[in-house]
Write a protein that holds these residues in place. Structure first.
Motif, PDB file in Angstrom:
ATOM      1  N   GLU A  96       0.920  -1.056   0.255  1.00 48.88           N
ATOM      2  CA  GLU A  96      -0.122  -0.468  -0.049  1.00 48.88           C
ATOM      3  C   GLU A  96       1.371   1.178  -0.277  1.00 48.88           C
ATOM      4  N   ASP A  97       1.752   1.113   0.814  1.00 43.68           N
ATOM      5  CA  ASP A  97       2.851   2.395   0.242  1.00 43.68           C
ATOM      6  C   ASP A  97       2.832   2.916  -1.229  1.00 43.68           C
ATOM      7  N   ALA A  98       3.625   1.734  -1.825  1.00 42.27           N
ATOM      8  CA  ALA A  98       4.051   1.294  -2.966  1.00 42.27           C
ATOM      9  C   ALA A  98       2.686   1.918  -3.878  1.00 42.27           C
ATOM     10  N   ARG A  99       1.358   1.601  -3.730  1.00 44.87           N
ATOM     11  CA  ARG A  99       0.269   2.730  -4.488  1.00 44.87           C
ATOM     12  C   ARG A  99       0.046   3.626  -4.685  1.00 44.87           C
ATOM     13  N   GLY A 100       0.070   4.140  -2.693  1.00 46.44           N
ATOM     14  CA  GLY A 100       0.360   5.525  -2.462  1.00 46.44           C
ATOM     15  C   GLY A 100       1.002   5.956  -3.354  1.00 46.44           C
ATOM     16  N   VAL A 101       2.241   6.003  -2.929  1.00 51.28           N
ATOM     17  CA  VAL A 101       3.623   7.194  -4.179  1.00 51.28           C
ATOM     18  C   VAL A 101       2.526   7.251  -5.410  1.00 51.28           C
ATOM     19  N   PHE A 102       2.527   5.434  -6.376  1.00 54.61           N
ATOM     20  CA  PHE A 102       2.422   5.647  -7.556  1.00 54.61           C
ATOM     21  C   PHE A 102       0.761   6.107  -7.823  1.00 54.61           C
ATOM     22  N   GLN A 103      -0.192   5.946  -7.051  1.00 53.25           N
ATOM     23  CA  GLN A 103      -1.082   6.812  -7.284  1.00 53.25           C
ATOM     24  C   GLN A 103      -1.207   7.946  -7.240  1.00 53.25           C
ATOM     25  N   SER A 104      -0.841   8.654  -6.321  1.00 49.74           N
ATOM     26  CA  SER A 104      -0.465  10.224  -6.325  1.00 49.74           C
ATOM     27  C   SER A 104       0.395  10.542  -7.473  1.00 49.74           C
ATOM     28  N   GLY A 105       0.281   9.739  -7.890  1.00 50.70           N
ATOM     29  CA  GLY A 105       1.078  10.137  -9.799  1.00 50.70           C
ATOM     30  C   GLY A 105       2.549  10.808  -9.265  1.00 50.70           C
ATOM     31  N   ASN A 106       2.581  10.109  -8.388  1.00 44.52           N
ATOM     32  CA  ASN A 106       4.957  10.248  -7.787  1.00 44.52           C
ATOM     33  C   ASN A 106       5.604   9.559  -8.395  1.00 44.52           C
ATOM     34  N   ALA A 107       5.117   8.417  -9.086  1.00 44.52           N
ATOM     35  CA  ALA A 107       6.441   7.437  -9.492  1.00 44.52           C
ATOM     36  C   ALA A 107       6.021   6.549 -11.225  1.00 44.52           C
ATOM     37  N   VAL A 108       6.505   6.853 -11.815  1.00 47.52           N
ATOM     38  CA  VAL A 108       7.040   6.252 -13.122  1.00 47.52           C
ATOM     39  C   VAL A 108       6.143   4.400 -13.221  1.00 47.52           C
ATOM     40  N   PHE A 109       6.824   3.771 -12.515  1.00 47.03           N
ATOM     41  CA  PHE A 109       7.192   2.511 -12.213  1.00 47.03           C
ATOM     42  C   PHE A 109       7.189   1.650 -10.946  1.00 47.03           C
ATOM     43  N   MET A 110       6.069   1.318 -10.904  1.00 45.03           N
ATOM     44  CA  MET A 110       5.688   0.155  -9.730  1.00 45.03           C
ATOM     45  C   MET A 110       4.956  -0.837  -9.791  1.00 45.03           C
ATOM     46  N   ARG A 111       6.244  -2.222  -8.673  1.00 46.50           N
ATOM     47  CA  ARG A 111       5.796  -3.519  -8.821  1.00 46.50           C
ATOM     48  C   ARG A 111       4.657  -3.500  -7.678  1.00 46.50           C
ATOM     49  N   ASN A 112       3.623  -4.583  -8.285  1.00 45.33           N
ATOM     50  CA  ASN A 112       2.738  -4.523  -7.684  1.00 45.33           C
ATOM     51  C   ASN A 112       1.396  -5.745  -7.536  1.00 45.33           C
ATOM     52  N   TRP A 113       0.485  -6.086  -7.027  1.00 43.92           N
ATOM     53  CA  TRP A 113      -0.151  -7.281  -7.449  1.00 43.92           C
ATOM     54  C   TRP A 113      -1.426  -6.888  -8.466  1.00 43.92           C
ATOM     55  N   PRO A 114      -1.837  -7.135  -8.902  1.00 48.56           N
ATOM     56  CA  PRO A 114      -2.945  -7.026  -9.887  1.00 48.56           C
ATOM     57  C   PRO A 114      -4.294  -5.862  -9.262  1.00 48.56           C
ATOM     58  N   TYR A 115      -4.364  -6.080  -7.648  1.00 45.93           N
ATOM     59  CA  TYR A 115      -5.138  -6.014  -7.165  1.00 45.93           C
ATOM     60  C   TYR A 115      -5.353  -4.224  -7.658  1.00 45.93           C
ATOM     61  N   ALA A 116      -3.472  -3.434  -7.473  1.00 48.53           N
ATOM     62  CA  ALA A 116      -4.130  -2.122  -7.917  1.00 48.53           C
ATOM     63  C   ALA A 116      -4.488  -1.457  -9.044  1.00 48.53           C
ATOM     64  N   TRP A 117      -4.894  -2.169  -9.843  1.00 46.29           N
ATOM     65  CA  TRP A 117      -5.409  -2.022 -11.427  1.00 46.29           C
ATOM     66  C   TRP A 117      -6.493  -1.659 -11.456  1.00 46.29           C
ATOM     67  N   SER A 118      -7.660  -2.252 -10.127  1.00 46.19           N
ATOM     68  CA  SER A 118      -8.625  -1.233 -10.152  1.00 46.19           C
ATOM     69  C   SER A 118      -9.244   0.220  -9.708  1.00 46.19           C
ATOM     70  N   LEU A 119      -7.764  -0.235  -8.622  1.00 42.90           N
ATOM     71  CA  LEU A 119      -8.284   0.826  -7.589  1.00 42.90           C
ATOM     72  C   LEU A 119      -7.170   1.719  -8.440  1.00 42.90           C
ATOM     73  N   GLY A 120      -6.185   2.123  -9.336  1.00 38.80           N
ATOM     74  CA  GLY A 120      -5.453   2.945  -9.995  1.00 38.80           C
ATOM     75  C   GLY A 120      -6.618   3.714 -10.863  1.00 38.80           C
ATOM     76  N   GLN A 121      -8.078   3.350 -11.458  1.00 42.02           N
ATOM     77  CA  GLN A 121      -8.160   2.878 -13.009  1.00 42.02           C
ATOM     78  C   GLN A 121     -10.064   3.887 -11.809  1.00 42.02           C
ATOM     79  N   ALA A 122      -9.438   3.344 -10.817  1.00 43.14           N
ATOM     80  CA  ALA A 122     -11.027   4.489 -10.315  1.00 43.14           C
ATOM     81  C   ALA A 122     -11.662   5.640 -10.271  1.00 43.14           C
ATOM     82  N   ASP A 123     -12.891   6.078 -10.465  1.00 40.22           N
ATOM     83  CA  ASP A 123     -13.147   7.532 -10.446  1.00 40.22           C
ATOM     84  C   ASP A 123     -11.513   8.579  -9.892  1.00 40.22           C
ATOM     85  N   ASP A 124     -11.848   8.573  -8.360  1.00 38.57           N
ATOM     86  CA  ASP A 124     -11.163   9.124  -8.471  1.00 38.57           C
ATOM     87  C   ASP A 124     -10.219   9.059  -7.764  1.00 38.57           C
TER      88      ASP A 124
END
Lengths: 424, 321
Positions: A250-278
């Protein structure tokens, strides 16, 4: 006195009625099915649906978010023989550790396990008993910012070397353009199970094997593994923040999803959260298999995934098993795949049009899921946690610059031999 | 007749007195017994059981199948190599971490506690309010304050990095709890923040007991206040400080929650308790973990005895001087 006796009497009567009702009609089943986010919501929905259909009641137990903490809690609950929780969600590496406390689900499955990926079913078979039903599967993936790669004229990386170069280039350019918080690559490097997954991917992609092979031989101390760890160590503080050493998923996803990283290694669950409306990066995410170790390397991903199991100490094993079958059914897995991008364990669903429409990467990456590298949990059995702990600590020492890769892996080999002393 | 009566009377009195004292003795036992049973049940039994489990190969997978294996968990030789807690480099790393943490943090807490106590001992407006405010860090449960500091120290969204970046002390965020070179200092800093109030409170209590006339005399004689502090105040409050240091050291030696929350099972900060927990829970080795827990108990008991004896001797000398 009179009042008290009446109260006591009615309490006894009530207790008796509840008891009779419990046996005759409905059971109450306590289930652990995720504690946060989408996964928990979907699981609760499906379990409530089951309760309505069968007339049973279902209670939810919120487990800790960290899987290490979860295992510790489950071990305490199970080894005390407590019936507090009937249905557990268990990690792909746990059947060997918890198996003796779980019931055989075969009598309740009606052969449903034949629909699922057979390696996972084999993984969940402990001493000839099917101790858990596959629920969803996972493999490490590379997420990237399509828009940023395009903007800076970079291609999706083929090797880890390409990734390092692209990440550095984009990070520097973005920072020069005023985005001072931009980082090249984020992943999970805290000294915990997640680092075992990440590091196993690096090592395996370079052809360095899987720490302990299927025959139980310790294989980690090799040149290719050294090469992989050296490259990973060069990321700390350069394309990855130094704090990555304390990051979980979740720390990695936090940085990536707030737009502060180019690449991220994570599990598939991060896809739908990253594509959510918010999500600030909605529509800008690309997903692919992890890069190869080098020209001779291969694409890989650590096999993850969760299973559902029923406690041997459950007071309502039949109802609990029925709930497990409902939650792992094709219908429930399809819904989870569409709404939460959880990868089904039922092969048929990978060609299902609705699933592919919601998560296009599932079809593309089916190979990744089938080529995924398994953690050595079958070879090392109940010693797996010790092996994993020795491995992630050795890797963490290298990533933080405390020791050189060669020295750390030599020490790791020695440690693993100590652990193996009595056999795995 | 009179004599006989007198004799009689004294005899009765004697009997009565011994009756009374034995009744008192019985009453004492009566009052003590519940406490002793409770202590045996909640402290004695778990301790004995832990020591016993340390001699077995008990495992969480099936606790009922454990066997007595003697000292194998502590030290065993197998194929010419030594095994066991006593030769485990991680255990000694944990012992070293714990001692380092205890000495540094208790040392700093004692120093800061003394300074704060001296300030609070002075007369100034709003002293009561300040005294209460100082106690707040100590009143917050460790687990809560540890989590709170964990967030504040976070490298990406922590307020500490934000402030330090803002005033220009650091040029990029520091991963306080992740970097091995700063992790232990971060833990020590949080512990000092949390328990200095405790030290200040005990020291303040000792300061308040000091007789005012000594200071009156010192002032009349025109003695330098710094000299008064080292020659009068410090020797007089030393017994109280020693008690406080023993209390805190005991706490520090078995430190668990703070380290576990801030840095989980990282080897750079692992304490003896964290090591024992990892063996017991993560690795399911109830036997081996119990052996480690028993060693932890022995280390604490030893150090406490040494501190009490050494501290006691010194304060005795102080009284004579």
């Amino acid at each position: 006195m009179g009042i008290r006796r009446t109260l006591l009497g009615s309490a006894v009567a009530l207790a008796g009625m509840a008891g009779v009702a419990g046996y005759a009609m409905a059971a109450e089943v306590t289930v652990v099915c995720g504690s946060v986010g989408q996964g928990a919501k979907l699981c609760k929905g499906a379990a409530t649906e089951w309760a309505k259909e069968t007339g049973n009641t279902v209670k939810f137990f919120a487990a800790p978010a960290s899987s290490t903490e979860q295992l510790a809690l489950y071990q305490q609950i199970l080894s005390s023989g407590s019936s507090d929780i009937d249905v557990f969600q268990i990690d792909v590496i746990w059947p060997g550790i918890l198996g003796s406390h779980l019931i055989d689900l075969k009598p309740y499955s009606n052969g449903a396990e034949d629909m699922h990926f057979q390696p996972i079913v084999a993984n969940n078979t402990y001493k000839g008993k099917l101790v858990a039903m596959p629920w969803y599967t996972d493999a490490g993936l590379l997420f990237y910012r399509k828009d940023l790669l395009e903007k800076h004229g970079e291609k999706a990386p083929e090797t880890w070397g390409d990734l390092t170069a692209s990440a550095k280039k984009i990070q520097d350019a973005e920072r020069a353009a005023g985005n001072s918080k931009m980082w090249g690559f984020v992943y999970q490097a805290k000294a915990y199970e997640g680092l075992t997954c990440d590091a196993l991917e690096w090592v395996d992609s370079f052809g360095g094997g899987d720490v302990v092979n299927a025959d139980g031989d310790i294989t980690i101390n090799n040149e290719k593994a050294v090469k992989a760890l050296k490259l990973a160590a060069s990321w700390t503080g350069s394309i990855a923040p130094a704090g990555v050493l304390s990051y979980q998923e979740e720390d990695a996803r936090g940085v990536f999803q707030s737009g502060n990283a180019v690449f991220m290694r994570n599990w598939p669950y991060a896809w739908s959260l990253g594509q959510a409306d918010d999500s600030p990066i909605k529509g800008k995410i690309g997903v692919m298999a992890l890069p190869k170790g080098g020209e001779e390397g291969k694409q890989t991903g650590t096999l993850g995934g969760w299973q559902l199991a029923v406690s041997k100490y459950s007071k309502a094993p039949e109802a609990a098993a029925s709930l497990v079958m409902h939650l792992t059914s094709k219908k429930s897995q399809k819904q989870r795949a569409i709404e939460g991008s959880y990868n089904p364990t039922i092969a048929d669903l990978y060609t299902d049009a609705d699933v592919l429409a919601a998560s296009p990467f599932m079809g593309q990456l089916k190979d990744t899921f089938t080529n995924a590298v398994a953690r050595p949990s079958r070879a090392t059995g109940s010693n797996y946690n010790k092996v994993s702990n020795a491995f992630y600590n050795a890797v963490h020492d290298v990533l933080s610059g405390k020791t050189e890769a060669e020295a750390s892996l030599a020490k790791l080999e020695k440690n693993l031999k100590r652990i193996k002393r009595k056999g795995w | 007749m009179t004599l006989a009566l007198q004799q009689d009377g004294s005899a009765t009195r004697k009997v009565k007195r011994s009756n009374l004292s034995s009744a008192r003795l019985r009453a004492a036992w009566l009052f003590l017994t519940p406490m002793m049973i409770a202590l045996a049940a909640v402290a004695g039994w778990p301790l004995l059981r832990t020591i016993w489990l340390g001699f077995t190969d008990a495992n969480l997978i099936d606790l009922s199948e454990s066997q007595f294996i003697g000292f194998e968990n502590y030290l065993a030789f197998y194929d010419g190599e030594a095994y066991g807690v006593l030769v485990d480099a991680e255990w000694w790393n944990a012992v070293w971490n714990t001692l380092w943490f205890s000495v540094i943090s208790v040392g700093l807490e004692t120093l800061f506690g003394l300074i704060i106590a001296l300030i609070l001992n002075a007369e100034f407006k709003g002293r009561g309010l300040v005294r209460a405010a100082v106690l707040i860090p100590w009143a917050i449960p460790t687990i809560v304050s540890a989590k709170m500091w964990g967030w504040m120290l976070h490298d990406q969204f922590g307020v500490i990095n934000e402030i330090l970046l803002g005033v220009g002390i650091i040029s990029e965020p520091v991963a306080w709890t992740a970097d091995p070179s700063t992790a232990m200092w971060a833990v020590i800093m949080v512990d000092v923040w949390k328990t200095t109030p405790f030290m200040a409170l005990l020291t303040l209590a000792a300061l308040q007991m000091l007789p005012g006339d000594i200071y009156e005399a010192a002032r009349v004689d025109g003695i330098n206040p710094i000299r008064v502090f080292f020659k009068v105040t410090l020797p007089l409050i030393r017994p109280a400080i020693i008690v406080a240091v023993i209390f805190r050291s005991l706490d520090a030696l078995r430190v668990f929650d703070l380290i576990y929350v801030l840095t989980s099972s990282s080897t750079s900060t692992m304490s003896m308790s964290v090591y024992a927990r990892q063996q017991l829970v993560d690795f399911q080795e109830v036997g081996y973990g119990s052996a480690a827990a028993t060693l932890l108990f022995i280390v604490i008991a030893l150090l406490t005895t040494i501190t009490v004896v050494a501290g006691g001797l010194k304060s005795g000398e102080g009284d004579q001087a």
